[in-house]
Design a protein around this motif. Structure first.
Motif, PDB file in Angstrom:
ATOM      1  N   VAL A  36       1.302   6.229   1.213  1.00 28.40           N
ATOM      2  CA  VAL A  36       2.680   6.680   1.433  1.00 28.40           C
ATOM      3  C   VAL A  36       3.369   5.654   2.316  1.00 28.40           C
ATOM      4  O   VAL A  36       2.931   5.386   3.443  1.00 28.40           O
ATOM      5  N   ASN A  37       4.426   5.055   1.781  1.00 28.52           N
ATOM      6  CA  ASN A  37       5.231   4.086   2.538  1.00 28.52           C
ATOM      7  C   ASN A  37       4.374   2.996   3.168  1.00 28.52           C
ATOM      8  O   ASN A  37       4.514   2.653   4.345  1.00 28.52           O
ATOM      9  N   GLY A  38       3.463   2.458   2.370  1.00 29.15           N
ATOM     10  CA  GLY A  38       2.661   1.322   2.805  1.00 29.15           C
ATOM     11  C   GLY A  38       1.411   1.667   3.577  1.00 29.15           C
ATOM     12  O   GLY A  38       0.633   0.771   3.923  1.00 29.15           O
ATOM     13  N   LYS A  39       1.182   2.948   3.866  1.00 28.08           N
ATOM     14  CA  LYS A  39       0.012   3.372   4.624  1.00 28.08           C
ATOM     15  C   LYS A  39      -0.923   4.200   3.749  1.00 28.08           C
ATOM     16  O   LYS A  39      -0.475   5.028   2.959  1.00 28.08           O
ATOM     17  N   SER A  40      -2.223   3.991   3.933  1.00 26.63           N
ATOM     18  CA  SER A  40      -3.207   4.729   3.141  1.00 26.63           C
ATOM     19  C   SER A  40      -3.128   6.221   3.431  1.00 26.63           C
ATOM     20  O   SER A  40      -2.802   6.644   4.538  1.00 26.63           O
ATOM     21  N   HIS A  41      -3.433   7.011   2.405  1.00 23.88           N
ATOM     22  CA  HIS A  41      -3.400   8.463   2.525  1.00 23.88           C
ATOM     23  C   HIS A  41      -4.699   9.012   1.964  1.00 23.88           C
ATOM     24  O   HIS A  41      -5.124   8.632   0.869  1.00 23.88           O
ATOM     25  N   SER A  42      -5.351   9.906   2.686  1.00 22.78           N
ATOM     26  CA  SER A  42      -6.612  10.476   2.224  1.00 22.78           C
ATOM     27  C   SER A  42      -6.351  11.728   1.410  1.00 22.78           C
ATOM     28  O   SER A  42      -5.445  12.512   1.705  1.00 22.78           O
ATOM     29  N   GLN A 141     -13.382  -4.353  -7.176  1.00 23.82           N
ATOM     30  CA  GLN A 141     -13.296  -3.678  -5.884  1.00 23.82           C
ATOM     31  C   GLN A 141     -14.039  -2.352  -5.962  1.00 23.82           C
ATOM     32  O   GLN A 141     -13.771  -1.546  -6.844  1.00 23.82           O
ATOM     33  N   LEU A 142     -14.970  -2.153  -5.038  1.00 21.26           N
ATOM     34  CA  LEU A 142     -15.597  -0.845  -4.936  1.00 21.26           C
ATOM     35  C   LEU A 142     -14.645   0.156  -4.299  1.00 21.26           C
ATOM     36  O   LEU A 142     -14.567   1.316  -4.703  1.00 21.26           O
ATOM     37  N   VAL A 143     -13.917  -0.307  -3.287  1.00 19.90           N
ATOM     38  CA  VAL A 143     -12.923   0.515  -2.605  1.00 19.90           C
ATOM     39  C   VAL A 143     -11.630  -0.299  -2.517  1.00 19.90           C
ATOM     40  O   VAL A 143     -11.646  -1.438  -2.050  1.00 19.90           O
ATOM     41  N   ARG A 144     -10.543   0.279  -2.959  1.00 19.69           N
ATOM     42  CA  ARG A 144      -9.279  -0.453  -2.959  1.00 19.69           C
ATOM     43  C   ARG A 144      -8.621  -0.421  -1.596  1.00 19.69           C
ATOM     44  O   ARG A 144      -8.635   0.600  -0.904  1.00 19.69           O
ATOM     45  N   ASP A 145      -8.046  -1.558  -1.235  1.00 20.90           N
ATOM     46  CA  ASP A 145      -7.293  -1.680   0.012  1.00 20.90           C
ATOM     47  C   ASP A 145      -5.813  -1.558  -0.334  1.00 20.90           C
ATOM     48  O   ASP A 145      -5.113  -2.548  -0.555  1.00 20.90           O
ATOM     49  N   ARG A 148      -3.121  -3.452   1.885  1.00 18.74           N
ATOM     50  CA  ARG A 148      -3.007  -4.888   1.619  1.00 18.74           C
ATOM     51  C   ARG A 148      -2.343  -5.137   0.261  1.00 18.74           C
ATOM     52  O   ARG A 148      -1.486  -6.023   0.131  1.00 18.74           O
ATOM     53  N   GLU A 149      -2.731  -4.352  -0.738  1.00 17.89           N
ATOM     54  CA  GLU A 149      -2.147  -4.525  -2.064  1.00 17.89           C
ATOM     55  C   GLU A 149      -0.647  -4.235  -2.051  1.00 17.89           C
ATOM     56  O   GLU A 149       0.143  -4.936  -2.697  1.00 17.89           O
ATOM     57  N   LEU A 150      -0.242  -3.188  -1.326  1.00 17.83           N
ATOM     58  CA  LEU A 150       1.178  -2.855  -1.256  1.00 17.83           C
ATOM     59  C   LEU A 150       1.970  -3.906  -0.493  1.00 17.83           C
ATOM     60  O   LEU A 150       3.135  -4.166  -0.806  1.00 17.83           O
ATOM     61  N   SER A 151       1.341  -4.493   0.523  1.00 13.72           N
ATOM     62  CA  SER A 151       2.027  -5.546   1.269  1.00 13.72           C
ATOM     63  C   SER A 151       2.417  -6.691   0.341  1.00 13.72           C
ATOM     64  O   SER A 151       3.521  -7.240   0.434  1.00 13.72           O
ATOM     65  N   ARG A 152       1.529  -7.031  -0.567  1.00 13.10           N
ATOM     66  CA  ARG A 152       1.828  -8.072  -1.550  1.00 13.10           C
ATOM     67  C   ARG A 152       2.817  -7.573  -2.601  1.00 13.10           C
ATOM     68  O   ARG A 152       3.746  -8.281  -2.987  1.00 13.10           O
TER      69      ARG A 152
END
Length: 218
Positions: A36-42, A141-145, A148-152
């Motif tokens: 959400v808005n560039g931050k990971s959400h669990s 990728q085993l776990v997506r970042d 970092r991906e959204l920053s790009r």
């Protein structure tokens, strides 16, 4: 100017906490929210169907995918995920539901990836506009970042990119530069909104400083 600001800030102080987040986004069955808005959400879990998030009024960017159970019976079924999608939307004072069409086969999931028919609806059944794009997976990728991906991603010209405005391009910043301490802004509605927004964002120490500053008349 302080005489105008003081009652506005006092009104912001007395606003109940529950109105700080005025957009409620609920996720349909199988929809998982990852950022959400560039931050990971669990997420709470697979096929929760009742998960969601509360947001402030304004523009928001989310990353979601669609998890489905594919197979003829429960014993031979497998859980598959769609591509990850970036959705950009703007709203205020709404309850929204994000959902996807029913998918039961690998072919239908492939078709969804090619033509993602996401629906963003309000509680009255009206469609809500949004921008959509695929968040391409970068290699293995085993776990997506997602952060970092959204920053790009947000540095691209995608219609779903969330571009952070710099002070030089922000109309509010330009207005602040052109208003001296002795001037009164023409748009008092905007003044009230800005005061309320920043007061609700402040911690307790900053709130106390704001109240002392207005009472001092400086």
């Amino acid at each position: 100017m302080k005489l105008i600001l003081f009652p506005v800030l006092m009104a912001a102080i007395t606003i109940p906490a529950h109105v700080q987040a005025e957009v409620n986004l609920r996720l349909g069955e199988g929809v998982s929210l990852h950022a959400v808005n560039g931050k990971s959400h669990s997420n709470k879990g697979f096929l929760s169907g009742s998960s969601g998030v509360s947001l402030d009024n304004g523009v928001h960017q989310i990353v979601v995918d669609y998890q489905v159970e594919i197979g003829r019976t429960r014993d031979d079924s497998v859980i598959e995920r769609s591509d990850s999608f970036v959705i950009l939307f703007e709203t205020e004072d709404r309850d929204l539901v994000l959902s996807a069409p029913s998918v039961g086969t690998q072919r239908e999931l492939d078709e969804f990836n090619d033509n993602p028919l996401w629906k963003l609806m309000d509680k009255g059944g009206n469609r809500h506009d949004f921008q959509l794009d695929v968040l391409e997976k970068e290699g293995f990728q085993l776990v997506r970042d997602y952060e970092r991906e959204l920053s790009r991603f947000n540095k691209t010209d995608s219609p779903a990119a969330l571009h952070i405005r710099h002070a030089g391009s922000d109309p509010a910043a330009r207005n602040n530069e052109s208003i001296s301490s002795g001037d009164t802004a023409n748009d008092q509605h905007m003044v009230r909104q800005m005061l309320r927004y920043w007061y609700l964002k402040a911690d307790e120490n900053t709130k106390s400083e704001m109240k002392r500053w207005i009472r001092s008349g400086e």
